[in-house]
Design an enzyme around this catalytic site. Structure first.
Site, PDB file in Angstrom:
ATOM      1  CG  ASP A 139       0.363  -6.074  -1.031  1.00 60.89           C
ATOM      2  OD1 ASP A 139       0.926  -5.353  -0.171  1.00 60.89           O
ATOM      3  OD2 ASP A 139       0.850  -6.261  -2.164  1.00 60.89           O
ATOM      4  CE1 TYR A 150      -3.435  -5.057  -2.551  1.00 58.31           C
ATOM      5  CE2 TYR A 150      -4.373  -6.776  -3.956  1.00 58.31           C
ATOM      6  CZ  TYR A 150      -3.462  -5.746  -3.752  1.00 58.31           C
ATOM      7  OH  TYR A 150      -2.611  -5.387  -4.762  1.00 58.31           O
ATOM      8  CD  GLU A 160      -3.964  -5.183  -7.851  1.00 56.22           C
ATOM      9  OE1 GLU A 160      -3.668  -6.013  -6.974  1.00 56.22           O
ATOM     10  OE2 GLU A 160      -3.212  -4.256  -8.159  1.00 56.22           O
TER      11      GLU A 160
END
Ligand code: SF4
Length: 347
Positions: free
Chosen positions: A134, A116, A33
């Protein structure tokens, strides 16, 4: 079928096989991520594999030096994110016994992990019912529901998060979140969305009103700063004169080359006549090369970069300048534009 079911069905039939989708290991998901915040999947994949190969678990990551992490990070930009990863790994090692947390409320407190990323790790690793928002999710929601509130306004962020929360399939949040993001990345793309084959087009505001190109709306807050960097390359045979950058500017604490920054692109003779240039390199500077690199684009800055290669001559060493052996310089974390220039020069 509701919106989530439609997207999940599309996802199951069309998803890309990406390595971080086959694990519930929070550490591996965190790695992917943070790297993917910097870059597209194709460019991020080699970085992901390199990090995982060098640091297969959080303990080994926590034991790395900052320079080792930044060297692997080199080319991704936003070097503070690499530094934050190291801080987070060390906190996890110390306070979570080397086991990466999975709970949103714990994740959100860690360095460099925002809403997020915390929602992504919590849902993908432990199926916690947290909706991710996102850039892909913003786009899908804005178009499908016809929301024209700017996605980077305070009001807009609340509306989009609330809508994403309402849509979340709480029985399978991991798959739902993956489906939303993949749908935005692959089908409801920024340019030329594939509306013709879209499974939810009948209910889509943007499709019905031919408004996909106008959504989502984003406030243009960012003012780009133009900067003019004149780098001087000076070698004494086996070593390169390098400059340790301070903390107050881009590339904090990294090495670049002796630099004179100007407010515009000066002709070479004017640059060499500047008092600052003369103070370090004298009035009769001998140069052997002058290479212009047109532009190096950062998110908020456009750098106009020039490299001037100096012949052997007496120079005054400024504080922060240091000779580094060529072999060591190659292994040091360098800003990408410096690395590429030196790599070409040394080869
Ligand atoms: Fe996106 Fe087009 Fe599908 Fe609407 S119809 S959700 S704009 S791909």
């Amino acid at each position: 079928m509701n919106f989530s079911d439609e997207l999940v069905q599309w996802y199951n039939e069309n998803k890309r096989d990406l390595p971080w989708r086959n694990t519930t290991d929070a550490y591996i998901i965190w790695l992917s991520e943070v790297i993917l915040q910097q870059t597209r999947v194709e460019q991020g994949l080699p970085y992901f594999y390199r990090f995982l190969e060098n640091y297969p678990d959080v303990t080994r990551f926590a034991n790395a030096s900052e320079d080792e992490i930044l060297k692997l990070w080199q080319g991704l930009g936003y070097y503070s994110r690499g530094r934050n990863m190291l801080k987070t790994a060390r906190i996890v090692q110390e306070h979570f016994n080397g086991k990466f947390p999975q709970a949103y409320d714990q994740l959100i407190k860690l360095k460099g992990i925002g809403e997020y990323t915390a929602a992504a790790i919590a849902s993908f690793s432990a199926n916690e019912a947290k909706a991710v928002v996102d850039g892909n999710v913003y786009r899908v929601i804005a178009r499908y529901f016809g929301i024209s509130e700017p996605i980077n306004s305070t009001a807009g962020k609340k509306i989009f998060q609330a809508t994403a929360n309402d849509l979340l399939n709480k029985k399978m949040p991991a798959v739902h979140n993956q489906a939303m993001m993949e749908f935005g990345a692959m089908l409801c793309k920024p340019k030329n969305p594939a509306c013709g084959t879209c499974p939810v087009k009948e209910g889509c505001y943007a499709f019905i009103n031919n408004a996909a190109a106008a959504l989502p709306v984003k406030l243009n807050k960012v003012k780009i700063r133009e900067r003019f960097f004149n780098y001087f390359l000076y070698t004494d045979g086996g070593s390169i004169l390098m400059n340790k950058r301070d903390e107050s500017d881009i590339w904090a604490n990294m090495y670049d080359l002796p630099l004179i920054e100007t407010s515009s692109l000066l002709p070479l003779d004017e640059l060499l006549a500047l008092p600052e240039t003369a103070a370090y390199f004298g009035n009769s500077l001998k140069i052997s090369g002058n290479v212009m690199v047109k532009k190096h684009l950062l998110t908020h800055q456009h750098l106009h970069v020039r490299f001037i290669t100096l012949s052997q001559q007496p120079i005054k060493i400024k504080e922060g300048w240091v000779f580094i052996k060529v072999e060591k310089a190659k292994k040091t974390a360098l800003p990408k534009v410096i690395f590429i220039f030196l790599d070409n020069f040394l080869n």
